[in-house]
Design a protein around this motif. Structure first.
Motif, PDB file in Angstrom:
ATOM      1  N   CYS A  87       2.389 -46.248 -44.486  1.00 41.58           N
ATOM      2  CA  CYS A  87       2.446 -45.409 -43.281  1.00 41.58           C
ATOM      3  C   CYS A  87       1.263 -44.466 -43.222  1.00 41.58           C
ATOM      4  O   CYS A  87       0.873 -43.871 -44.235  1.00 41.58           O
ATOM      5  N   ASP A  88       0.707 -44.321 -42.038  1.00 38.60           N
ATOM      6  CA  ASP A  88      -0.368 -43.356 -41.844  1.00 38.60           C
ATOM      7  C   ASP A  88       0.201 -41.941 -41.916  1.00 38.60           C
ATOM      8  O   ASP A  88       1.402 -41.723 -41.704  1.00 38.60           O
ATOM      9  N   LYS A  89      -0.654 -40.979 -42.215  1.00 41.02           N
ATOM     10  CA  LYS A  89      -0.223 -39.580 -42.288  1.00 41.02           C
ATOM     11  C   LYS A  89      -0.287 -38.944 -40.901  1.00 41.02           C
ATOM     12  O   LYS A  89      -0.976 -39.454 -40.008  1.00 41.02           O
ATOM     13  N   PRO A  90       0.413 -37.808 -40.687  1.00 38.91           N
ATOM     14  CA  PRO A  90       1.434 -37.228 -41.553  1.00 38.91           C
ATOM     15  C   PRO A  90       2.689 -38.093 -41.559  1.00 38.91           C
ATOM     16  O   PRO A  90       2.915 -38.870 -40.630  1.00 38.91           O
ATOM     17  N   MET A  91       3.505 -37.962 -42.593  1.00 39.54           N
ATOM     18  CA  MET A  91       4.664 -38.845 -42.719  1.00 39.54           C
ATOM     19  C   MET A  91       5.605 -38.707 -41.525  1.00 39.54           C
ATOM     20  O   MET A  91       6.099 -39.703 -40.998  1.00 39.54           O
ATOM     21  N   THR A  92       5.850 -37.475 -41.101  1.00 38.50           N
ATOM     22  CA  THR A  92       6.690 -37.200 -39.933  1.00 38.50           C
ATOM     23  C   THR A  92       6.146 -35.950 -39.236  1.00 38.50           C
ATOM     24  O   THR A  92       5.217 -35.305 -39.721  1.00 38.50           O
ATOM     25  N   ASN A  93       6.782 -35.582 -38.146  1.00 38.19           N
ATOM     26  CA  ASN A  93       6.413 -34.349 -37.437  1.00 38.19           C
ATOM     27  C   ASN A  93       7.277 -33.161 -37.833  1.00 38.19           C
ATOM     28  O   ASN A  93       6.870 -32.013 -37.628  1.00 38.19           O
ATOM     29  N   THR A  94       8.483 -33.420 -38.340  1.00 39.80           N
ATOM     30  CA  THR A  94       9.401 -32.319 -38.648  1.00 39.80           C
ATOM     31  C   THR A  94       9.868 -32.395 -40.089  1.00 39.80           C
ATOM     32  O   THR A  94       9.893 -33.464 -40.710  1.00 39.80           O
ATOM     33  N   LEU A  95      10.280 -31.249 -40.607  1.00 38.99           N
ATOM     34  CA  LEU A  95      10.761 -31.180 -41.978  1.00 38.99           C
ATOM     35  C   LEU A  95      12.081 -31.929 -42.139  1.00 38.99           C
ATOM     36  O   LEU A  95      12.299 -32.600 -43.159  1.00 38.99           O
ATOM     37  N   ASP A  96      12.965 -31.837 -41.169  1.00 35.88           N
ATOM     38  CA  ASP A  96      14.241 -32.558 -41.254  1.00 35.88           C
ATOM     39  C   ASP A  96      13.999 -34.065 -41.371  1.00 35.88           C
ATOM     40  O   ASP A  96      14.651 -34.750 -42.170  1.00 35.88           O
ATOM     41  N   GLU A  97      13.070 -34.586 -40.564  1.00 37.26           N
ATOM     42  CA  GLU A  97      12.758 -36.011 -40.637  1.00 37.26           C
ATOM     43  C   GLU A  97      12.140 -36.371 -41.982  1.00 37.26           C
ATOM     44  O   GLU A  97      12.461 -37.413 -42.566  1.00 37.26           O
ATOM     45  N   ALA A  98      11.261 -35.531 -42.472  1.00 38.50           N
ATOM     46  CA  ALA A  98      10.613 -35.807 -43.756  1.00 38.50           C
ATOM     47  C   ALA A  98      11.631 -35.855 -44.886  1.00 38.50           C
ATOM     48  O   ALA A  98      11.565 -36.734 -45.764  1.00 38.50           O
ATOM     49  N   GLN A  99      12.576 -34.930 -44.882  1.00 34.01           N
ATOM     50  CA  GLN A  99      13.600 -34.926 -45.926  1.00 34.01           C
ATOM     51  C   GLN A  99      14.495 -36.157 -45.830  1.00 34.01           C
ATOM     52  O   GLN A  99      14.829 -36.773 -46.851  1.00 34.01           O
ATOM     53  N   ALA A 100      14.856 -36.540 -44.599  1.00 36.80           N
ATOM     54  CA  ALA A 100      15.706 -37.720 -44.417  1.00 36.80           C
ATOM     55  C   ALA A 100      14.980 -38.990 -44.835  1.00 36.80           C
ATOM     56  O   ALA A 100      15.567 -39.878 -45.479  1.00 36.80           O
ATOM     57  N   LEU A 101      13.710 -39.110 -44.495  1.00 36.10           N
ATOM     58  CA  LEU A 101      12.950 -40.308 -44.848  1.00 36.10           C
ATOM     59  C   LEU A 101      12.732 -40.377 -46.354  1.00 36.10           C
ATOM     60  O   LEU A 101      12.866 -41.454 -46.962  1.00 36.10           O
ATOM     61  N   PHE A 102      12.417 -39.256 -46.968  1.00 33.01           N
ATOM     62  CA  PHE A 102      12.259 -39.235 -48.425  1.00 33.01           C
ATOM     63  C   PHE A 102      13.539 -39.709 -49.107  1.00 33.01           C
ATOM     64  O   PHE A 102      13.498 -40.528 -50.031  1.00 33.01           O
ATOM     65  N   GLN A 103      14.673 -39.209 -48.666  1.00 35.72           N
ATOM     66  CA  GLN A 103      15.945 -39.597 -49.278  1.00 35.72           C
ATOM     67  C   GLN A 103      16.223 -41.082 -49.073  1.00 35.72           C
ATOM     68  O   GLN A 103      16.715 -41.762 -49.979  1.00 35.72           O
ATOM     69  N   ARG A 104      15.881 -41.606 -47.887  1.00 32.66           N
ATOM     70  CA  ARG A 104      16.106 -43.036 -47.624  1.00 32.66           C
ATOM     71  C   ARG A 104      15.245 -43.897 -48.530  1.00 32.66           C
ATOM     72  O   ARG A 104      15.691 -44.941 -49.018  1.00 32.66           O
ATOM     73  N   LEU A 124       0.225 -46.710 -59.790  1.00 36.06           N
ATOM     74  CA  LEU A 124       1.225 -45.860 -59.145  1.00 36.06           C
ATOM     75  C   LEU A 124       0.693 -44.478 -58.776  1.00 36.06           C
ATOM     76  O   LEU A 124       1.462 -43.528 -58.649  1.00 36.06           O
ATOM     77  N   HIS A 125      -0.596 -44.376 -58.553  1.00 36.40           N
ATOM     78  CA  HIS A 125      -1.185 -43.093 -58.189  1.00 36.40           C
ATOM     79  C   HIS A 125      -1.392 -42.941 -56.682  1.00 36.40           C
ATOM     80  O   HIS A 125      -2.055 -41.998 -56.247  1.00 36.40           O
ATOM     81  N   PHE A 126      -0.868 -43.869 -55.881  1.00 38.81           N
ATOM     82  CA  PHE A 126      -1.005 -43.736 -54.427  1.00 38.81           C
ATOM     83  C   PHE A 126      -0.007 -42.698 -53.913  1.00 38.81           C
ATOM     84  O   PHE A 126       1.078 -42.524 -54.477  1.00 38.81           O
ATOM     85  N   PRO A 127      -0.342 -41.981 -52.836  1.00 35.99           N
ATOM     86  CA  PRO A 127       0.593 -41.012 -52.260  1.00 35.99           C
ATOM     87  C   PRO A 127       1.868 -41.710 -51.777  1.00 35.99           C
ATOM     88  O   PRO A 127       1.818 -42.787 -51.188  1.00 35.99           O
ATOM     89  N   ASN A 128       3.000 -41.065 -52.017  1.00 37.79           N
ATOM     90  CA  ASN A 128       4.291 -41.668 -51.688  1.00 37.79           C
ATOM     91  C   ASN A 128       5.105 -40.742 -50.786  1.00 37.79           C
ATOM     92  O   ASN A 128       4.586 -39.748 -50.267  1.00 37.79           O
ATOM     93  N   ALA A 129       6.391 -41.065 -50.626  1.00 38.03           N
ATOM     94  CA  ALA A 129       7.225 -40.265 -49.724  1.00 38.03           C
ATOM     95  C   ALA A 129       7.402 -38.840 -50.223  1.00 38.03           C
ATOM     96  O   ALA A 129       7.538 -37.902 -49.428  1.00 38.03           O
ATOM     97  N   GLY A 130       7.403 -38.653 -51.535  1.00 36.80           N
ATOM     98  CA  GLY A 130       7.475 -37.300 -52.077  1.00 36.80           C
ATOM     99  C   GLY A 130       6.262 -36.476 -51.696  1.00 36.80           C
ATOM    100  O   GLY A 130       6.374 -35.291 -51.356  1.00 36.80           O
ATOM    101  N   ASP A 131       5.096 -37.108 -51.736  1.00 39.46           N
ATOM    102  CA  ASP A 131       3.877 -36.418 -51.312  1.00 39.46           C
ATOM    103  C   ASP A 131       3.925 -36.096 -49.822  1.00 39.46           C
ATOM    104  O   ASP A 131       3.473 -35.032 -49.383  1.00 39.46           O
TER     105      ASP A 131
END
Length: 386
Positions: free
Chosen positions: A115-132, A355-362
């Protein structure tokens, strides 16, 4: 990068679908070229535009068969999930507001995601996507492509090796001039806070600067005191951000980004100072990493040159003295993600070097930083926890 881990593990290339990045898109072409460079992917399906007719036409234009040129991203994933030879990996390069929905849909269909950056536009979405992503066990790669440069990885490895000692100060800046003129930019959706996010400059390049700091130092931004706004008269969307930083180990930092510095092209620069020395890297001269040890002569590191550490060597394709650049750095993320995906799909343990690529946690940390910086700016630069 000479060994093709994907072919070794799977006996074939990974089947890749791309969503977004159609005609006129700079980043779309970068994604597709990066996927091809190390021969780990086969592009099998695409939905290159939100306009159905334009999407199909553009897909044919890059050589995808008509039946796999889809009118939209949802149609692509639903159809590909039903095929025996369907896409296994989905690359998303659409406007920011659709990253979340397309990534979630891909994960729900069992597809690994780039996925291109930024991962999401909102913090709620980012937390939900990270958890998924965590729940799915699938691979999620976020294309903060500057982390793919060999000398950026050399810096990371030198910090991890203790060559700088205790990190005490970090200065990072990302300076562009593309929005120095008044008026709208080339992409109308970026001017829309719903589609482009709450801060254009922070989402567009601020997340890159923040990620680079974290990647090279291994530290988190604990607190931020920020000033974010517009320096071009009559502009509404943010084109400037400056901040002081307090890092997780007690170090101090400074951060400033703008897209309105007239005449500047792509000035991403970082300096990291520790108790034993400093490192300096400038994206417009990516082949050179300056190392300035305490009480010793300054040194220069170059890809595959003397002193190259294994993490940097993995990211270099050719012998010392031959230039590599933006395309190759971008391809390093695609290649690392491919190796991790192939290992997962074949039931093997991935090479830790891949495994040094940016991930959902980043990605989540990036959105936390943007959110905290905006909150700080809205309260007259008050120190705000990230």
């Amino acid at each position: 990068m000479s060994d093709n881990t994907v072919l070794k593990l799977l006996g074939r290339r990974l089947r890749l679908a791309v969503i977004g990045g159609g005609p006129g898109s700079f980043i779309g072409a970068m994604h597709r070229q990066a996927a091809r460079l190390d021969d780990r992917y086969e592009l099998v399906a695409c939905a290159l535009s939100s306009d159905a007719q334009r999407s199909v036409s553009a897909g044919l234009g890059i050589g995808v068969p008509l039946e796999r040129c889809y009118p939209g991203g949802q149609a692509l994933m639903e159809a590909e999930a039903k095929r025996v030879d369907g896409a296994e990996v989905v690359a998303i390069m659409t406007p920011n507001d659709s990253h979340f929905s397309f990534a979630m849909l891909a994960l729900n269909h069992g597809m690994d995601v780039i996925c291109d950056k930024p991962m999401t536009n909102t913090l709620d979405e980012a937390q939900a996507l990270f958890q998924r992503v965590q729940d799915s066990g699938l691979v999620f790669c976020l294309t903060h492509n500057y982390t793919g440069y060999p000398m950026v990885r050399q810096a990371r490895a030198m910090v991890q090796d203790g060559q700088l000692g205790e990190i005490r100060l970090v200065q990072v800046e990302y300076v562009q001039g593309g929005r120095a003129k008044a008026g709208p930019g080339r992409r109308a959706w970026k001017e829309d806070p719903v589609r482009g996010g709450p801060s254009l400059v922070m989402g567009d390049i601020g997340t890159h600067a923040h990620n680079l700091l974290r990647f090279m130092t291994g530290l988190e931004v604990a607190q931020v005191a920020a000033d974010i706004g517009c320096i071009v008269p009559d502009r509404v969307t943010h084109d400037y951000a400056g901040a002081m930083l307090r890092l997780s180990n007690g170090a101090r930092g400074s951060f400033w980004v703008t897209q309105a510095a007239a005449g500047v092209e792509n000035g991403l620069r970082i300096r990291i100072s520790g108790s034993l020395g400093s490192l300096e890297w400038f994206q417009e001269h990516p082949q050179v990493l300056h190392f300035k040890p305490l009480e010793a002569p300054a040194q220069v590191r170059t890809p595959n040159g003397p002193g190259t550490l294994p993490l940097a060597a993995r990211a270099s394709r050719i012998v010392a003295g031959h230039p590599e650049g933006f395309h190759e750095a971008f391809a390093n993320l695609y290649t690392d993600a491919a190796d991790a995906i192939a290992a997962r799909r074949s039931g093997q343990v991935a090479d830790p070097m891949a495994l040094h690529f940016p991930n959902a946690g980043d990605g989540l940390q990036g959105i936390r930083f943007v959110t905290a910086a905006l909150a700080s700016s809205n309260h007259q630069g008050a120190w705000t926890a990230v």
